[in-house]
Design a protein around this motif. Structure first.
Motif, PDB file in Angstrom:
ATOM      1  N   GLN A  40     -16.932  -0.851  -4.800  1.00 45.12           N
ATOM      2  CA  GLN A  40     -15.783  -1.722  -5.049  1.00 45.12           C
ATOM      3  C   GLN A  40     -14.765  -1.588  -3.923  1.00 45.12           C
ATOM      4  O   GLN A  40     -14.195  -2.601  -3.485  1.00 45.12           O
ATOM      5  CB  GLN A  40     -15.124  -1.369  -6.385  1.00 45.12           C
ATOM      6  N   ASP A  41     -14.537  -0.358  -3.461  1.00 43.61           N
ATOM      7  CA  ASP A  41     -13.623  -0.155  -2.337  1.00 43.61           C
ATOM      8  C   ASP A  41     -14.083  -0.958  -1.128  1.00 43.61           C
ATOM      9  O   ASP A  41     -13.306  -1.661  -0.475  1.00 43.61           O
ATOM     10  CB  ASP A  41     -13.564   1.321  -1.941  1.00 43.61           C
TER      11      ASP A  41
ATOM     12  N   ASP B 154      -5.536  -5.416  -6.569  1.00 44.75           N
ATOM     13  CA  ASP B 154      -5.536  -4.146  -7.312  1.00 44.75           C
ATOM     14  C   ASP B 154      -6.597  -3.184  -6.782  1.00 44.75           C
ATOM     15  O   ASP B 154      -6.449  -1.957  -6.898  1.00 44.75           O
ATOM     16  CB  ASP B 154      -5.779  -4.403  -8.805  1.00 44.75           C
ATOM     17  N   ALA B 155      -7.656  -3.716  -6.211  1.00 41.80           N
ATOM     18  CA  ALA B 155      -8.703  -2.867  -5.635  1.00 41.80           C
ATOM     19  C   ALA B 155      -8.404  -2.528  -4.177  1.00 41.80           C
ATOM     20  O   ALA B 155      -8.688  -1.420  -3.715  1.00 41.80           O
ATOM     21  CB  ALA B 155     -10.057  -3.566  -5.733  1.00 41.80           C
TER      22      ALA B 155
ATOM     23  N   THR C 159       0.831  -1.194   0.000  1.00 44.39           N
ATOM     24  CA  THR C 159       0.000   0.000   0.000  1.00 44.39           C
ATOM     25  C   THR C 159       0.870   1.249   0.000  1.00 44.39           C
ATOM     26  O   THR C 159       1.823   1.339   0.771  1.00 44.39           O
ATOM     27  CB  THR C 159      -0.898   0.031   1.259  1.00 44.39           C
ATOM     28  N   THR C 160       0.576   2.218  -0.851  1.00 40.92           N
ATOM     29  CA  THR C 160       1.281   3.490  -0.822  1.00 40.92           C
ATOM     30  C   THR C 160       1.061   4.127   0.543  1.00 40.92           C
ATOM     31  O   THR C 160      -0.079   4.327   0.969  1.00 40.92           O
ATOM     32  CB  THR C 160       0.769   4.429  -1.924  1.00 40.92           C
ATOM     33  N   THR C 161       2.158   4.443   1.241  1.00 38.40           N
ATOM     34  CA  THR C 161       2.075   4.840   2.647  1.00 38.40           C
ATOM     35  C   THR C 161       2.860   6.118   2.909  1.00 38.40           C
ATOM     36  O   THR C 161       4.036   6.214   2.562  1.00 38.40           O
ATOM     37  CB  THR C 161       2.620   3.706   3.542  1.00 38.40           C
TER      38      THR C 161
ATOM     39  N   ALA D  28      -5.386  -2.312  -2.415  1.00 40.64           N
ATOM     40  CA  ALA D  28      -4.264  -1.432  -2.091  1.00 40.64           C
ATOM     41  C   ALA D  28      -4.623   0.061  -2.182  1.00 40.64           C
ATOM     42  O   ALA D  28      -4.339   0.820  -1.243  1.00 40.64           O
ATOM     43  CB  ALA D  28      -3.055  -1.764  -2.968  1.00 40.64           C
ATOM     44  N   PRO D  29      -5.260   0.529  -3.272  1.00 49.39           N
ATOM     45  CA  PRO D  29      -5.622   1.954  -3.316  1.00 49.39           C
ATOM     46  C   PRO D  29      -6.710   2.324  -2.315  1.00 49.39           C
ATOM     47  O   PRO D  29      -6.736   3.450  -1.807  1.00 49.39           O
ATOM     48  CB  PRO D  29      -6.094   2.159  -4.758  1.00 49.39           C
ATOM     49  N   ALA D  30      -7.610   1.397  -2.008  1.00 51.58           N
ATOM     50  CA  ALA D  30      -8.649   1.684  -1.017  1.00 51.58           C
ATOM     51  C   ALA D  30      -8.032   1.819   0.373  1.00 51.58           C
ATOM     52  O   ALA D  30      -8.411   2.697   1.162  1.00 51.58           O
ATOM     53  CB  ALA D  30      -9.708   0.582  -1.021  1.00 51.58           C
ATOM     54  N   MET D  31      -7.065   0.983   0.678  1.00 47.24           N
ATOM     55  CA  MET D  31      -6.367   1.055   1.956  1.00 47.24           C
ATOM     56  C   MET D  31      -5.585   2.365   2.047  1.00 47.24           C
ATOM     57  O   MET D  31      -5.589   3.033   3.091  1.00 47.24           O
ATOM     58  CB  MET D  31      -5.432  -0.135   2.115  1.00 47.24           C
TER      59      MET D  31
END
Length: 303
Positions: free
Chosen positions: A171-172, A249-250, A131-133, A252-255
């Motif tokens: 979706q998130d 793919d769904a 996850t981008t952090t 990681a950006p939601a997190m």
């Protein structure tokens, strides 16, 4: 993990005040080296025998309990005993205290520690995505208000509305609930405290979705079943049951979006300080078997 203590439960918090969601800006500084040292400490805390442990589960859950109440991701969960002692948070006490102590040890913010630890915990589970952090938050000056976590049997429509109010799509939500792949419940049914939501709680796989669909899970929250039965979230959950890549793919950006809830702050990207996937560090036969079993079960569920 009780729905309250679970990933979704946190997410469904009904806040009376809107929490701003900052736009992602280009980081203005490089990640301090201390976060690489912190990462090494977290690996020791989160990994047992090449699988993620109860500390990792609590850290993932801690992101949602800290971020969704009024105030956003501010570290109040670990900073204030009053908040941590609440029934929905108390099962995380040992882990939150350990993370607070680690923040003190390395002289970093508790809010940043909780978010970095949540991302780290996901990737500590074999198969967990990165996850981008970011770091740079300001720690809370008081505990979050009480009474903001929903019931474990919240209807799907209410869940979607609560998430939508904070900028999350169906979706998130369907992807985020998949963190139950590694969760355990403690409060919904005390007689079954520690019951997991799929058969491989130490591994980040899609077995959760397949077992939920086929009613084979060791324990399932009513809220999870409600989301599965909903036309919007259910279709994504069924897709994830046969495609781990789609789920990752769904998710990681939601997190990443969740970890940015709260006031604006100067973002410093510390994603590079997270470890490599445990799958890459130690690709075990058990992980390979879990993926094969998950896919096989998912295909049955989709039929």
């Amino acid at each position: 993990m009780h729905f309250f203590n679970s990933f979704l439960a946190i997410g469904l918090v009904a806040s009376t005040q809107a929490i701003s969601f900052p736009s992602i800006l280009t980081p203005r500084a490089s990640c301090p080296a201390v976060w690489t040292q912190i990462s090494a400490d977290l690996t020791k805390l989160f990994v047992t025998g090449l699988t993620c442990n109860d500390n990792a589960r609590a850290a993932i859950r801690g992101v949602f309990h800290d971020c969704f109440p009024q105030g956003g991701c501010d570290g109040s969960l670990a900073l204030f005993p009053e908040e941590l002692s609440r029934s929905e948070n108390s099962p995380m006490t040992a882990t939150m205290n350990a993370l607070k102590a680690l923040a003190v040890k390395h002289n970093v913010g508790v809010a940043d520690m909780l978010m970095f630890a949540g991302s780290h915990a996901v990737i500590s589970c074999p198969g967990g995505p990165k996850t981008t952090t970011y770091i740079g938050r300001t720690d809370a000056t008081g505990p979050a208000p009480t009474g903001q976590l929903p019931a474990h049997d919240v209807p799907a429509a209410a869940a979607k509305a609560r998430f939508a109010a904070k900028g999350f799509s169906s979706q998130d939500l369907a992807a985020l609930i998949g963190s139950h792949s590694t969760s355990k419940q403690f409060l919904v049914d005390p007689k079954r405290a520690g019951a997991s939501q799929d058969s491989t709680p130490g591994i980040w796989d899609i077995l959760y979705y397949g077992q939920l669909i086929l009613k084979l899970a060791p324990f399932s929250f009513i809220a999870d079943k409600n989301l599965l039965a909903d036309a919007d979230t259910g279709k994504y959950m069924k897709t994830f049951s046969v495609s781990k890549r789609s789920w990752d793919d769904a998710f990681a950006p939601a997190m990443a979006k969740m970890e940015l809830l709260g006031p604006e702050f100067t973002k410093v990207d510390c994603t590079g300080a997270l470890p490599r996937s445990l799958r890459k560090r130690g690709n075990t036969q058990s992980y390979a078997r879990s993926i094969i079993n998950s896919l096989s079960l998912g295909k049955l569920a989709a039929e």
